[in-house]
Design an enzyme around this catalytic site. Structure first.
Site, short mmCIF file in Angstrom:
data_model
loop_
_atom_site.label_atom_id
_atom_site.label_comp_id
_atom_site.label_asym_id
_atom_site.label_seq_id
_atom_site.Cartn_x
_atom_site.Cartn_y
_atom_site.Cartn_z
N LYS A 107 -3.58 10.62 -1.28
CA LYS A 107 -4.31 10.78 -2.66
C LYS A 107 -5.43 11.67 -2.49
O LYS A 107 -6.25 11.95 -3.34
CB LYS A 107 -4.56 9.20 -3.20
CG LYS A 107 -3.20 8.54 -3.63
CD LYS A 107 -3.72 7.31 -4.39
CE LYS A 107 -2.42 6.82 -5.13
NZ LYS A 107 -1.39 6.09 -4.23
C1 LIG Z 1 -0.10 6.11 -4.42
C2 LIG Z 1 0.90 5.96 -3.14
C3 LIG Z 1 2.11 6.33 -3.09
C4 LIG Z 1 3.02 6.52 -4.54
O1 LIG Z 1 2.74 7.62 -4.81
P1 LIG Z 1 3.22 8.12 -6.45
O2 LIG Z 1 2.44 9.49 -6.73
O3 LIG Z 1 2.39 6.96 -7.21
O4 LIG Z 1 4.68 8.03 -6.36
C5 LIG Z 1 3.05 6.14 -1.92
N1 LIG Z 1 2.44 5.87 -0.73
C6 LIG Z 1 1.03 5.75 -0.68
C7 LIG Z 1 0.33 5.42 0.43
C8 LIG Z 1 0.17 5.67 -1.88
O5 LIG Z 1 -1.16 5.55 -1.70
#
Ligand SMILES: *Cc1c(COP(=O)(O)O)cnc(C)c1O
Length: 435
Positions: A107
């Site tokens: 993220k």
């Molecule tokens: C947010 C997140 C996901 C999921 O990603 P999306 O884009 O919402 O599908 C997977 N793994 C981790 C560690 C995350 O923080």
């Protein structure tokens, strides 16, 4: 380029406007009116191209008339200043490590890029902007770190007291400077309700410029398409065989960004949606109707989503053809027990430590090989560092997960959040006093 709503009832807007709005006024999500196809020359010259060069080439058509080339390159260089290695773990499986940013999860890509775009947009404006975010953990820390020290922007985070992990709290509530954190005496739903109320309060919006930074924002999605192409570039330095991509998924922003890269002309054998027991999308891909439902909690909790918001972007991208979607994406869900067994087995066989989210991806890649007879290599996107989920991982591998320096440093810092009742009036007076 213009950005239109998936619901089709909003005026087309620029990238910057779509970013500021977050959600389109008709309640839909912003998508480009047309996907740019990048030239063959670009796709042929991928090996030895850096992540930052790739990012620039991809972002340029989206922002053509809105930001000058040098400024765009600088934003990308500055936002993506960490490594993204492709690591081979078995004969046919590679892991693209997206967790070397400040909060150790992918993220960081979206949050850091968006923060710099916001800051650029605010440059010539007097009034500061306040980003209000309700978080159950990971989003909050990525947004807080993304905006830390960015001029003209304040961040106010709300998280449920006692309901985020110690580490998550340390990551988002120890920063200070332009980041304020509030620990709400309530649940995540309370936090979300308070934030929603703030956005619709006329008095607040008169005095304070509030904005959101949630995961549906177009500025968080775009930079995620960069690393697919960079993963492919690193693959091409080793082999000519086209890989497929496996994506541990929750809200499906990550997978959507990969499909964007595909539409821009990227070579990919296939895309695989890997989920935990929140299996709405895999069920749909296996032929059932699309049926959102309440989320279930699992050990890969950042993927505990029962009604993935980006699915509407995927439908729009494929002109609402179920057939086309099912042809492009293969999907599979896994239980917590399977996930734990995978972490244990992969560590004993290879020495590589998976976090629970990435483990779901590895399981899906293995199953895809076994069920379809696929022989090409696969790239599994690794969405988080295993040290972030030490409580799950360590008992499985019977040893501590080495903690990166920056995580250790933040564990020693003091929590700076203020307690607040789960009540909109309390939030309102806090905002009035502080901004
Ligand atoms: C947010 C997140 C996901 C999921 O990603 P999306 O884009 O919402 O599908 C997977 N793994 C981790 C560690 C995350 O923080």
């Amino acid at each position: 380029m213009h950005f239109i709503s998936t619901k089709g009832q909003a005026n087309p807007v620029s990238f910057m406007e779509a970013m500021s709005r977050g959600l389109a006024p008709d309640g839909g999500l912003y998508v480009p009116d047309e996907m740019p196809l990048l030239p063959q020359k670009f796709w042929k010259s991928l090996p030895d191209t850096s992540l930052q060069e790739i990012g620039y080439k991809i972002a340029r058509p989206f922002l053509q008339n809105e930001i000058n080339p040098a400024a765009l390159q600088k934003i990308i260089d500055d936002a993506l200043n960490f490594k993204v290695p492709l690591v081979q773990i078995t004969e046919r499986m590679y892991v693209l490590e997206l967790f070397h940013g400040p909060t150790l999860a992918f993220k960081d890509f979206g949050a850091r890029f968006m923060a710099r775009m916001f800051s650029r947009q605010l440059k010539n404006q007097e009034q500061e902007i306040t980003i209000l975010v309700a978080t159950s953990g990971d989003t909050g820390s990525a947004v807080a770190h993304g905006f830390l020290g960015v001029p003209g922007v304040n961040v106010c985070l709300l998280y449920p007291a006692g309901k985020v992990s110690k580490l998550q709290e340390k990551q988002m509530a120890t920063l200070g400077r332009n980041i304020k954190a509030l620990r709400v005496e309530g649940t995540f739903d309370d936090c979300q309700r308070m934030v929603k109320q703030a956005f619709s309060d006329p008095e607040l919006s008169k005095d304070i410029r509030l904005s959101s930074a949630n995961s549906i924002n177009i500025a968080r999605l775009l930079p995620q398409s960069f690393y697919y192409v960079y993963g492919l570039a690193q693959m091409q330095e080793r082999t000519d065989i086209t890989p497929y991509f496996t994506v541990p998924s929750g809200n499906f922003g990550n997978l959507t960004a990969g499909l964007w890269a595909l539409k821009m002309g990227m070579q990919a054998e296939h895309f695989i949606a890997a989920t935990n027991r929140n299996d709405v999308v895999p069920k749909y891909l296996h032929g059932r109707s699309y049926q959102p439902r309440a989320s279930r909690s699992t050990i890969s909790n950042a993927m505990d989503v029962g009604d993935p918001s980006n699915f509407s972007r995927i439908q729009h991208l494929f002109d609402y053809s179920d057939e086309a979607i099912r042809k492009a994406i293969w999907g599979q869900s896994f239980t917590d027990d399977e996930t734990r067994a995978c972490i244990r087995r992969l560590f004993s066989e290879t020495g590589y430590i998976l976090d629970p989210h990435t483990a779901v991806g590895v399981l899906a890649a293995e199953k895809f090989h076994n069920e379809t007879g696929e022989t090409n290599p696969g790239i599994v996107l690794s969405t988080a560092h295993p040290a972030k989920f030490g409580d799950v991982v360590e008992p499985l591998i019977n040893q501590p997960v080495p903690m990166p320096e920056r995580l250790k440093r933040c564990m020693d810092k003091k929590i700076l959040s203020s307690p607040i009742e789960a009540d909109f009036a309390a939030l309102k007076s806090f905002l009035m006093e502080n901004y």
